[in-house]
Design an enzyme around this catalytic site. Sequence first.
Site, PDB file in Angstrom:
ATOM      1  N   TYR A  47      -8.843   5.324   8.117  1.00  0.00           N
ATOM      2  CA  TYR A  47      -8.926   5.649   9.546  1.00  0.00           C
ATOM      3  C   TYR A  47      -9.949   6.774   9.666  1.00  0.00           C
ATOM      4  O   TYR A  47      -9.713   7.858   9.115  1.00  0.00           O
ATOM      5  CB  TYR A  47      -7.580   6.136  10.081  1.00  0.00           C
ATOM      6  CG  TYR A  47      -6.488   5.088  10.153  1.00  0.00           C
ATOM      7  CD1 TYR A  47      -5.748   4.732   9.031  1.00  0.00           C
ATOM      8  CD2 TYR A  47      -6.183   4.460  11.368  1.00  0.00           C
ATOM      9  CE1 TYR A  47      -4.744   3.781   9.100  1.00  0.00           C
ATOM     10  CE2 TYR A  47      -5.172   3.509  11.445  1.00  0.00           C
ATOM     11  CZ  TYR A  47      -4.456   3.172  10.315  1.00  0.00           C
ATOM     12  OH  TYR A  47      -3.454   2.226  10.397  1.00  0.00           O
ATOM     13  N   HIS A  62       0.833  -1.207   0.000  1.00  0.00           N
ATOM     14  CA  HIS A  62       0.000   0.000   0.000  1.00  0.00           C
ATOM     15  C   HIS A  62       0.862   1.250   0.000  1.00  0.00           C
ATOM     16  O   HIS A  62       1.725   1.408   0.866  1.00  0.00           O
ATOM     17  CB  HIS A  62      -0.913   0.021   1.225  1.00  0.00           C
ATOM     18  CG  HIS A  62      -2.102  -0.885   1.104  1.00  0.00           C
ATOM     19  ND1 HIS A  62      -3.222  -0.782   1.880  1.00  0.00           N
ATOM     20  CD2 HIS A  62      -2.330  -1.927   0.251  1.00  0.00           C
ATOM     21  CE1 HIS A  62      -4.100  -1.703   1.521  1.00  0.00           C
ATOM     22  NE2 HIS A  62      -3.581  -2.419   0.553  1.00  0.00           N
ATOM     23  N   LYS A  95       1.920   0.101  15.188  1.00  0.00           N
ATOM     24  CA  LYS A  95       3.341   0.099  15.527  1.00  0.00           C
ATOM     25  C   LYS A  95       3.816  -1.095  16.360  1.00  0.00           C
ATOM     26  O   LYS A  95       5.012  -1.383  16.421  1.00  0.00           O
ATOM     27  CB  LYS A  95       3.697   1.396  16.291  1.00  0.00           C
ATOM     28  CG  LYS A  95       3.656   2.629  15.427  1.00  0.00           C
ATOM     29  CD  LYS A  95       4.788   2.644  14.412  1.00  0.00           C
ATOM     30  CE  LYS A  95       4.508   3.526  13.248  1.00  0.00           C
ATOM     31  NZ  LYS A  95       4.666   2.918  11.934  1.00  0.00           N
ATOM     32  N   TYR A 125       4.282   6.811   9.930  1.00  0.00           N
ATOM     33  CA  TYR A 125       3.455   5.646   9.586  1.00  0.00           C
ATOM     34  C   TYR A 125       4.280   4.571   8.875  1.00  0.00           C
ATOM     35  O   TYR A 125       4.149   3.381   9.178  1.00  0.00           O
ATOM     36  CB  TYR A 125       2.270   6.079   8.712  1.00  0.00           C
ATOM     37  CG  TYR A 125       1.204   5.020   8.586  1.00  0.00           C
ATOM     38  CD1 TYR A 125       0.197   4.912   9.542  1.00  0.00           C
ATOM     39  CD2 TYR A 125       1.212   4.103   7.538  1.00  0.00           C
ATOM     40  CE1 TYR A 125      -0.785   3.928   9.445  1.00  0.00           C
ATOM     41  CE2 TYR A 125       0.239   3.118   7.430  1.00  0.00           C
ATOM     42  CZ  TYR A 125      -0.757   3.039   8.392  1.00  0.00           C
ATOM     43  OH  TYR A 125      -1.710   2.057   8.297  1.00  0.00           O
ATOM     44  N   PRO A 166      -3.195   0.401  19.226  1.00  0.00           N
ATOM     45  CA  PRO A 166      -2.987  -0.091  17.857  1.00  0.00           C
ATOM     46  C   PRO A 166      -3.082   0.970  16.755  1.00  0.00           C
ATOM     47  O   PRO A 166      -2.626   0.724  15.636  1.00  0.00           O
ATOM     48  CB  PRO A 166      -4.076  -1.158  17.685  1.00  0.00           C
ATOM     49  CG  PRO A 166      -5.079  -0.885  18.745  1.00  0.00           C
ATOM     50  CD  PRO A 166      -4.370  -0.220  19.870  1.00  0.00           C
TER      51      PRO A 166
HETATM   52  P1  FAD Z   1       2.919 -11.498  21.683  1.00  0.00           P
HETATM   53  O1  FAD Z   1       2.361 -11.514  20.317  1.00  0.00           O
HETATM   54  O2  FAD Z   1       2.005 -11.191  22.837  1.00  0.00           O
HETATM   55  O3  FAD Z   1       3.608 -12.920  21.930  1.00  0.00           O
HETATM   56  C1  FAD Z   1       4.048 -13.308  23.217  1.00  0.00           C
HETATM   57  C2  FAD Z   1       4.024 -14.828  23.289  1.00  0.00           C
HETATM   58  O4  FAD Z   1       4.519 -15.237  24.562  1.00  0.00           O
HETATM   59  C3  FAD Z   1       2.613 -15.399  23.161  1.00  0.00           C
HETATM   60  O5  FAD Z   1       2.586 -16.400  22.183  1.00  0.00           O
HETATM   61  C4  FAD Z   1       2.296 -15.926  24.560  1.00  0.00           C
HETATM   62  O6  FAD Z   1       1.442 -17.051  24.523  1.00  0.00           O
HETATM   63  C5  FAD Z   1       3.678 -16.252  25.079  1.00  0.00           C
HETATM   64  N1  FAD Z   1       3.780 -16.258  26.541  1.00  0.00           N
HETATM   65  C6  FAD Z   1       3.134 -15.451  27.425  1.00  0.00           C
HETATM   66  N2  FAD Z   1       3.498 -15.761  28.676  1.00  0.00           N
HETATM   67  C7  FAD Z   1       4.391 -16.764  28.601  1.00  0.00           C
HETATM   68  C8  FAD Z   1       5.122 -17.498  29.556  1.00  0.00           C
HETATM   69  N3  FAD Z   1       4.967 -17.266  30.870  1.00  0.00           N
HETATM   70  N4  FAD Z   1       5.955 -18.459  29.129  1.00  0.00           N
HETATM   71  C9  FAD Z   1       6.106 -18.707  27.789  1.00  0.00           C
HETATM   72  N5  FAD Z   1       5.430 -18.047  26.833  1.00  0.00           N
HETATM   73  C10 FAD Z   1       4.587 -17.078  27.233  1.00  0.00           C
HETATM   74  N6  FAD Z   1       0.927  -4.106  15.734  1.00  0.00           N
HETATM   75  C11 FAD Z   1       1.365  -3.685  14.524  1.00  0.00           C
HETATM   76  O7  FAD Z   1       2.588  -3.522  14.334  1.00  0.00           O
HETATM   77  N7  FAD Z   1       0.511  -3.435  13.477  1.00  0.00           N
HETATM   78  C12 FAD Z   1      -0.838  -3.586  13.616  1.00  0.00           C
HETATM   79  O8  FAD Z   1      -1.561  -3.407  12.638  1.00  0.00           O
HETATM   80  C13 FAD Z   1      -1.346  -3.979  14.910  1.00  0.00           C
HETATM   81  N8  FAD Z   1      -2.663  -4.157  15.112  1.00  0.00           N
HETATM   82  C14 FAD Z   1      -3.098  -4.660  16.301  1.00  0.00           C
HETATM   83  C15 FAD Z   1      -4.456  -4.847  16.458  1.00  0.00           C
HETATM   84  C16 FAD Z   1      -4.931  -5.356  17.662  1.00  0.00           C
HETATM   85  C17 FAD Z   1      -6.419  -5.544  17.824  1.00  0.00           C
HETATM   86  C18 FAD Z   1      -4.023  -5.698  18.712  1.00  0.00           C
HETATM   87  C19 FAD Z   1      -4.528  -6.292  20.007  1.00  0.00           C
HETATM   88  C20 FAD Z   1      -2.665  -5.520  18.554  1.00  0.00           C
HETATM   89  C21 FAD Z   1      -2.194  -4.989  17.361  1.00  0.00           C
HETATM   90  N9  FAD Z   1      -0.831  -4.775  17.153  1.00  0.00           N
HETATM   91  C22 FAD Z   1      -0.392  -4.275  15.956  1.00  0.00           C
HETATM   92  C23 FAD Z   1       0.138  -5.090  18.202  1.00  0.00           C
HETATM   93  C24 FAD Z   1       0.840  -6.439  17.955  1.00  0.00           C
HETATM   94  O9  FAD Z   1      -0.118  -7.444  17.789  1.00  0.00           O
HETATM   95  C25 FAD Z   1       1.786  -6.774  19.115  1.00  0.00           C
HETATM   96  O10 FAD Z   1       2.625  -5.667  19.339  1.00  0.00           O
HETATM   97  C26 FAD Z   1       2.619  -8.023  18.833  1.00  0.00           C
HETATM   98  O11 FAD Z   1       1.828  -9.174  18.949  1.00  0.00           O
HETATM   99  C27 FAD Z   1       3.810  -8.141  19.791  1.00  0.00           C
HETATM  100  O12 FAD Z   1       4.476  -9.359  19.571  1.00  0.00           O
HETATM  101  P2  FAD Z   1       5.252 -10.089  20.746  1.00  0.00           P
HETATM  102  O13 FAD Z   1       5.829 -11.327  20.148  1.00  0.00           O
HETATM  103  O14 FAD Z   1       6.130  -9.131  21.442  1.00  0.00           O
HETATM  104  O15 FAD Z   1       4.135 -10.460  21.815  1.00  0.00           O
HETATM  105  C1  DHB Z   2      -4.741  -3.099  11.471  1.00  0.00           C
HETATM  106  C2  DHB Z   2      -4.564  -2.788  12.782  1.00  0.00           C
HETATM  107  C3  DHB Z   2      -4.112  -1.537  13.113  1.00  0.00           C
HETATM  108  O1  DHB Z   2      -3.917  -1.214  14.391  1.00  0.00           O
HETATM  109  C4  DHB Z   2      -3.839  -0.586  12.157  1.00  0.00           C
HETATM  110  O2  DHB Z   2      -3.421   0.647  12.529  1.00  0.00           O
HETATM  111  C5  DHB Z   2      -3.984  -0.909  10.847  1.00  0.00           C
HETATM  112  C6  DHB Z   2      -4.440  -2.188  10.504  1.00  0.00           C
HETATM  113  C7  DHB Z   2      -5.237  -4.444  11.092  1.00  0.00           C
HETATM  114  O3  DHB Z   2      -5.459  -5.269  11.984  1.00  0.00           O
HETATM  115  O4  DHB Z   2      -5.411  -4.697   9.899  1.00  0.00           O
END
Ligand code: FAD
Ligand code: DHB
Length: 389
Positions: A201, A72, A297, A384, A293
């Site tokens: 958005y 995009h 980021k 962005y 979200p």
């Molecule tokens: P997580 O994905 O939380 O992974 C952590 C892992 O550790 C999990 O699998 C969990 O089960 C495991 N764990 C937990 N506790 C333990 C333990 N005690 N022992 C062993 N394992 C454990 N980010 C973006 O960049 N772009 C987006 O568009 C975006 N949209 C989002 C939309 C929504 C609705 C949400 C909720 C989040 C969004 N995010 C977005 C944020 C993004 O999803 C997170 O920042 C990302 O998942 C972080 O990854 P991580 O691996 O650090 O943590």
């Molecule tokens: C999505 C989530 C976001 O937080 C965002 O800023 C853009 C897209 C998504 O889940 O597609």
Amino acid sequence: MRVQVAIVGGGPAGHLLGQLLYKAGIDAIVIEQRSQAYVLGRIRAGVLEQGTTDLLDEVDVGARMHREGLVHGGFALGFGGAHHRIDLNKLTGGKNVMVYGQTEVTHDLMDARAAAGLATAYEAENVSLHDFDGPNPKVRYVQHGVAHEVECDFIAGCDGFHGVSRASVPAAALKTYERVYPFGWLGVLSDTPPVSEELVYANHARGFALCSMRSHTRSRYYVQCSLEDKVENWSDNAFWDELRSRLAPELAESLVTGPSIEKSIAPLRSFVAEPMRFGRLFLAGDAAHIVPPTGAKGLNLAASDVRYLARALAEFYAGSEAGINHYSDTCLRRVWKAVRFSWWFTSLMHKFPDAGGFGQKIQEAELDYLIHSQAASTSLAENYVGLPL
Ligand code: FAD
Ligand code: DHB
């Protein structure tokens, strides 16, 4: 068992780190408390910065993303009954973002890990971290009733916001910063064509809405909701009506609806824990920081943290401690800029209960400024697509 690095958490941060370390010749185990299917069932991020896609290419897991992901070059801001395009590509000198789901990223990383025959312990219970203030840290866990101990040089805490890693650090050694927002996001995934070719958005008097997608046939939509809302109380029809009411008329009319295949509510929070290193424990991704979200980021920050960490560890094994000593400061400089951007974009786009008429007028003035000022839209665009690593 003995490895160089024990990675706690098998989400995107843990799996990407695993792949980066593998490419650097450093052996690691990923210890994940959930099953693989559970991790892949969480619908989250959808937008990848170029720095993140470059990293996936660097570890040879980018092929499917380039085939199936959507590049995009812009997105739209909806307000005042119309929508206005932010031309990311033009404003940033040729940069784009990639729309490709977090689930798919994690899937590709898991497949690569399995294909390389690397150690992963799923369904690890009672994970505990020990002795990371000295040279011989350990991680213990129980898997299918059998107790395991992993000895290692370093522990990477990639276990998300509710994980055990940050919780294992003595409270006095941590400084935390937090803002909790007075609303959540209700998200719906549906096998319907996206309402628009690019993300929208929308700022509306009824609250924020986001139109996103996973493919040309799968849409992801969000509406700002109350923290008291329960998913069970939102029928699909109620969701579609609410979304439609927050979009400009020509978009609302072309919205294709259908049954939801996932529906969930996420609270919004900004949170940073400092520092991100304690002796031989390093925090990365959501384990160290959370952003709302808006602006997409979180996953991208997790990716930049593990990039810094993998490089620092490779330098360590090549004989220099400079990288691991600077890890926390290097990450936090980038983290705080993303925290600022996500907070700003959230503040601009949502309806705040205490904003009143003044707050709404300020939002309208800022949105008008954003779309008419080259300086303001450039600032939005460069944040962005992702600030430089
Ligand atoms: P997580 O994905 O939380 O992974 C952590 C892992 O550790 C999990 O699998 C969990 O089960 C495991 N764990 C937990 N506790 C333990 C333990 N005690 N022992 C062993 N394992 C454990 N980010 C973006 O960049 N772009 C987006 O568009 C975006 N949209 C989002 C939309 C929504 C609705 C949400 C909720 C989040 C969004 N995010 C977005 C944020 C993004 O999803 C997170 O920042 C990302 O998942 C972080 O990854 P991580 O691996 O650090 O943590
Ligand atoms: C999505 C989530 C976001 O937080 C965002 O800023 C853009 C897209 C998504 O889940 O597609």
